[in-house]
Scaffold this active site. Sequence first.
Site, mmCIF file in Angstrom:
data_model
loop_
_atom_site.group_PDB
_atom_site.id
_atom_site.type_symbol
_atom_site.label_atom_id
_atom_site.label_comp_id
_atom_site.label_asym_id
_atom_site.label_seq_id
_atom_site.Cartn_x
_atom_site.Cartn_y
_atom_site.Cartn_z
ATOM 1 N N LYS A 57 4.354 64.170 118.043
ATOM 2 C CA LYS A 57 5.656 63.530 118.190
ATOM 3 C C LYS A 57 5.455 62.030 118.330
ATOM 4 O O LYS A 57 4.641 61.572 119.148
ATOM 5 C CB LYS A 57 6.324 64.105 119.441
ATOM 6 C CG LYS A 57 7.811 64.216 119.382
ATOM 7 C CD LYS A 57 8.288 65.037 120.578
ATOM 8 C CE LYS A 57 9.786 65.091 120.624
ATOM 9 N NZ LYS A 57 10.266 65.694 121.877
HETATM 10 C C1 E4P Z 1 13.744 66.378 122.262
HETATM 11 O O1 E4P Z 1 12.726 66.367 121.620
HETATM 12 C C2 E4P Z 1 13.832 65.889 123.627
HETATM 13 O O2 E4P Z 1 12.757 66.433 124.352
HETATM 14 C C3 E4P Z 1 15.071 66.327 124.335
HETATM 15 O O3 E4P Z 1 15.890 67.138 123.510
HETATM 16 C C4 E4P Z 1 15.796 65.252 125.041
HETATM 17 O O4 E4P Z 1 16.893 65.805 125.719
HETATM 18 P P1 E4P Z 1 17.654 65.038 126.882
HETATM 19 O O5 E4P Z 1 18.426 63.924 126.261
HETATM 20 O O6 E4P Z 1 18.551 66.073 127.477
HETATM 21 O O7 E4P Z 1 16.592 64.547 127.828
#
Ligand code: E4P
Length: 218
Positions: free
Chosen positions: A85
């Site tokens: 990522k």
């Molecule tokens: C995605 O890859 C993120 O880990 C996640 O969906 C972020 O979510 P949040 O905005 O609820 O922290």
Amino acid sequence: MKIFLDTAEVAEIRRAAEAGLIDGVTTNPSLVAKVAGDRDPKELYREICEVVQGPVSAEVVGIDRDTMIEEGRKLAALHEHIVVKLPLTEAGLKACRTLVSEGIRTNVTLCFSVSQALLAAKAGATYVSPFVGRIDDISGEGMQLIHQIRQVYDNYGYDTEILAASLRHPTHVVESMLIGADCATIPPKVLWQLSKHPLTDRGLEQFLADWASLGAEI
Ligand code: E4P
């Protein structure tokens, strides 16, 4: 649509994986920090990869291209399920292009605009993660972004998968499906909320009461 669990909590991942309900896992540094404690995060990633038979996103924390590439290679070497990522920055896009050329799968994250999603596709990302809930948080229309990216990717035949992220409730998941997002990543709580309906509970209660009146066994 593929469902990924958005968590680093192994017990939750095991619960969903054993039910055969998830296709993979996404994590981010905040989610890992919540659960890792004294544990080496690399060990945690390996354990998650053993529990789920699918892609597991693990995020780099370097901010320059070369550090991201180096970290991405290390993460990818941990397990065949790892997807690296990378943040949607100039350095992240460059690192994405390099890692993809080495056969490493990537998830370009922190996407908040269709123009950013275009560049993620141009960089060859396997997945792009538009953050719906965080746009809603600042009074925007997060789901509109999913619509627009779907349209652009379809117009030009990009095969980067849209991984709808920052989904906070079942309606986000349903809307993602209707738009045609390839994947949705959701917290464990939302996964189980998807199974709930008051008419299911009421109907089951009635069926069981009627059956009990027979005094019979199956
Ligand atoms: C995605 O890859 C993120 O880990 C996640 O969906 C972020 O979510 P949040 O905005 O609820 O922290």
